[in-house]
Design a protein around this motif. Sequence first.
Motif, PDB file in Angstrom:
ATOM      1  N   ILE A   7      63.876  72.803  39.598  1.00 55.33           N
ATOM      2  CA  ILE A   7      63.097  71.987  38.645  1.00 55.33           C
ATOM      3  C   ILE A   7      61.597  72.128  38.953  1.00 55.33           C
ATOM      4  O   ILE A   7      60.768  72.297  38.063  1.00 55.33           O
ATOM      5  CB  ILE A   7      63.557  70.500  38.711  1.00 55.33           C
ATOM      6  N   LEU A   8      61.277  72.073  40.242  1.00 54.84           N
ATOM      7  CA  LEU A   8      59.868  72.201  40.653  1.00 54.84           C
ATOM      8  C   LEU A   8      59.362  73.620  40.403  1.00 54.84           C
ATOM      9  O   LEU A   8      58.268  73.815  39.864  1.00 54.84           O
ATOM     10  CB  LEU A   8      59.712  71.850  42.140  1.00 54.84           C
ATOM     11  N   LYS A   9      60.179  74.591  40.768  1.00 57.05           N
ATOM     12  CA  LYS A   9      59.795  76.005  40.619  1.00 57.05           C
ATOM     13  C   LYS A   9      59.559  76.364  39.155  1.00 57.05           C
ATOM     14  O   LYS A   9      58.630  77.095  38.817  1.00 57.05           O
ATOM     15  CB  LYS A   9      60.893  76.897  41.191  1.00 57.05           C
ATOM     16  N   ASN A  10      60.418  75.829  38.282  1.00 55.93           N
ATOM     17  CA  ASN A  10      60.279  76.115  36.846  1.00 55.93           C
ATOM     18  C   ASN A  10      59.107  75.359  36.217  1.00 55.93           C
ATOM     19  O   ASN A  10      58.851  75.485  35.021  1.00 55.93           O
ATOM     20  CB  ASN A  10      61.562  75.743  36.095  1.00 55.93           C
ATOM     21  N   GLY A  11      58.461  74.516  37.012  1.00 53.83           N
ATOM     22  CA  GLY A  11      57.313  73.767  36.491  1.00 53.83           C
ATOM     23  C   GLY A  11      57.716  72.644  35.544  1.00 53.83           C
ATOM     24  O   GLY A  11      56.914  72.193  34.729  1.00 53.83           O
ATOM     25  N   ASN A  12      58.949  72.148  35.672  1.00 58.21           N
ATOM     26  CA  ASN A  12      59.385  71.046  34.804  1.00 58.21           C
ATOM     27  C   ASN A  12      58.943  69.683  35.333  1.00 58.21           C
ATOM     28  O   ASN A  12      58.960  68.691  34.606  1.00 58.21           O
ATOM     29  CB  ASN A  12      60.913  71.050  34.646  1.00 58.21           C
ATOM     30  N   ALA A  13      58.603  69.620  36.604  1.00 57.25           N
ATOM     31  CA  ALA A  13      58.141  68.362  37.210  1.00 57.25           C
ATOM     32  C   ALA A  13      57.277  68.684  38.417  1.00 57.25           C
ATOM     33  O   ALA A  13      57.365  69.781  38.978  1.00 57.25           O
ATOM     34  CB  ALA A  13      59.344  67.513  37.636  1.00 57.25           C
ATOM     35  N   ASP A  14      56.444  67.712  38.810  1.00 54.86           N
ATOM     36  CA  ASP A  14      55.620  67.876  40.008  1.00 54.86           C
ATOM     37  C   ASP A  14      56.287  67.260  41.235  1.00 54.86           C
ATOM     38  O   ASP A  14      56.047  67.670  42.366  1.00 54.86           O
ATOM     39  CB  ASP A  14      54.248  67.224  39.796  1.00 54.86           C
ATOM     40  N   PHE A  15      57.073  66.215  40.981  1.00 54.16           N
ATOM     41  CA  PHE A  15      57.782  65.513  42.061  1.00 54.16           C
ATOM     42  C   PHE A  15      59.173  65.176  41.546  1.00 54.16           C
ATOM     43  O   PHE A  15      59.367  65.007  40.345  1.00 54.16           O
ATOM     44  CB  PHE A  15      57.062  64.202  42.428  1.00 54.16           C
ATOM     45  N   ILE A  16      60.130  65.026  42.464  1.00 52.82           N
ATOM     46  CA  ILE A  16      61.438  64.516  42.050  1.00 52.82           C
ATOM     47  C   ILE A  16      61.628  63.149  42.717  1.00 52.82           C
ATOM     48  O   ILE A  16      61.108  62.896  43.808  1.00 52.82           O
ATOM     49  CB  ILE A  16      62.592  65.492  42.370  1.00 52.82           C
ATOM     50  N   SER A  17      62.351  62.294  42.029  1.00 52.97           N
ATOM     51  CA  SER A  17      62.427  60.901  42.440  1.00 52.97           C
ATOM     52  C   SER A  17      63.896  60.483  42.543  1.00 52.97           C
ATOM     53  O   SER A  17      64.713  60.822  41.686  1.00 52.97           O
ATOM     54  CB  SER A  17      61.689  60.083  41.379  1.00 52.97           C
ATOM     55  N   ILE A  18      64.198  59.737  43.604  1.00 50.21           N
ATOM     56  CA  ILE A  18      65.594  59.430  43.936  1.00 50.21           C
ATOM     57  C   ILE A  18      65.736  57.951  44.281  1.00 50.21           C
ATOM     58  O   ILE A  18      64.938  57.416  45.044  1.00 50.21           O
ATOM     59  CB  ILE A  18      66.013  60.265  45.176  1.00 50.21           C
ATOM     60  N   SER A  19      66.757  57.317  43.751  1.00 52.67           N
ATOM     61  CA  SER A  19      66.993  55.909  44.077  1.00 52.67           C
ATOM     62  C   SER A  19      68.306  55.732  44.838  1.00 52.67           C
ATOM     63  O   SER A  19      68.326  55.559  46.061  1.00 52.67           O
ATOM     64  CB  SER A  19      67.003  55.068  42.794  1.00 52.67           C
ATOM     65  N   ARG A  20      69.449  55.810  44.119  1.00 49.43           N
ATOM     66  CA  ARG A  20      70.745  55.485  44.735  1.00 49.43           C
ATOM     67  C   ARG A  20      71.071  56.326  45.974  1.00 49.43           C
ATOM     68  O   ARG A  20      71.539  55.768  46.981  1.00 49.43           O
ATOM     69  CB  ARG A  20      71.857  55.602  43.678  1.00 49.43           C
ATOM     70  N   PRO A  21      70.821  57.641  45.949  1.00 52.91           N
ATOM     71  CA  PRO A  21      71.176  58.425  47.148  1.00 52.91           C
ATOM     72  C   PRO A  21      70.483  57.943  48.422  1.00 52.91           C
ATOM     73  O   PRO A  21      71.028  58.102  49.514  1.00 52.91           O
ATOM     74  CB  PRO A  21      70.727  59.851  46.776  1.00 52.91           C
TER      75      PRO A  21
END
Length: 376
Positions: A312-326
């Motif tokens: 997701i980051l490599k494809n430039g779809n987002a700058d950060f990924i965000s996680i709650s439940r895990p």
Amino acid sequence: MSVELLFSPGYIGAVRIKNRIVRSATFSGRAEKYGSVGEKMINFYDELAKGGTGLIISGFISVDVGGTISPYQARLDNDSYISGQRKLVEKVHDIPEVKIAAQIGHTGKQGVHPKYPPVAPTAVKDKITGLTPRKLSKKEIEVIIKKFVDAGYRSYLCGYDMVQLHAAHGYLLSNFISPYTNRRDDEYGGNIENMTRILIMIHEQLREKVGKSFPIIIKLQTQDFIPGGLILDDGINIAKIIIKSGFDAIEPSGGIGETQIGTPNAYPSKIIKSTDDENYFLAVAKELKPFMGESKLIMVGGIKNPISAEKILKNGNADFISISRPLLYEPDLPKRWQSGDITPAKCISCNSCYLSMLTGPTHCVVRKKIERKKQK
Ligand SMILES: Cc1cc2nc3c(=O)[nH]c(=O)nc-3n(C[C@H](O)[C@H](O)[C@H](O)COP(=O)(O)O)c2cc1C
């Protein structure tokens, strides 16, 4: 397969984040009764900070006593809460390079406070609580704006690295941007610009107090997933207004309490039955990212696999990924991934953590069961 990008630093405004992993706001229910911070809450955040997350977004902190979910929710509606919050932030900052944001919000239409009836842009009955909120007057909206600005400024005084407005999931700020809950015909309703006005005003007034180097970010409703609710096309147009106004990052989300009536779609926290269900806001991120400009996109929703996060980051779809439940199951998940064990999060996204909120501090029921078995 390496996950290099996931563990490379990134910036939100002027703030450097050591990796691309954000802990999405998660209500912990660990405040002392009536909203101050004590040991329980500090220990919870200490564990997260030690686990390798780059940016921790706090659980929803209330800007107003009437806008609280529970007596065990943190508050920042007056200065008495500053000293406890400051200790929490200091504890997190003891861990090198870990950053923390305060998420501030108000329950709005979904309010359940026994003493303070819910308020909203329009008096539309909530089908979950059974309560009909009182319509806010223009004067009252101005008071609410000030409460957000004051609470945001207090978070700055506490030493938080940034502040996030909670404008999602059917709470007050998202009530303004949804046609389901905003049927006003004054300057706060009627068209998308007017519906977004409250967010822009909070941003402008808070920015004046905190300056440019303190990022103001937003968890933004982009879809309600209910008939008559906010649809993605309008959500994207709202996001474009938000970007233009100078918010430093957007975390797009969706779903309100009522989304869950008669459907298995437990947005914002979808139950994940197979890998096909993972990364469920990726399509939204892809649509929004080309318009983000200087503002960063934080993608949340069913992210469990570091390899797909890297993609997701490599494809430039987002700058950060965000996680709650895990991170409720494995607070040290980022550390595990960084150490080379890149198997997906152990969390099965069953939402047992939501049920735990009804009876006490939020926790992963599955993890607790396993720990109990081990002890026997
Ligand atoms: C127990 C629990 C509490 C949550 N509390 C908040 C909150 O305080 N503020 C917020 O914006 N989202 C909250 N969320 C939603 C999460 O931040 C996130 O958007 C959602 O769970 C999807 O991410 P995930 O698949 O990584 O869990 C909560 C979710 C859970 C499971």
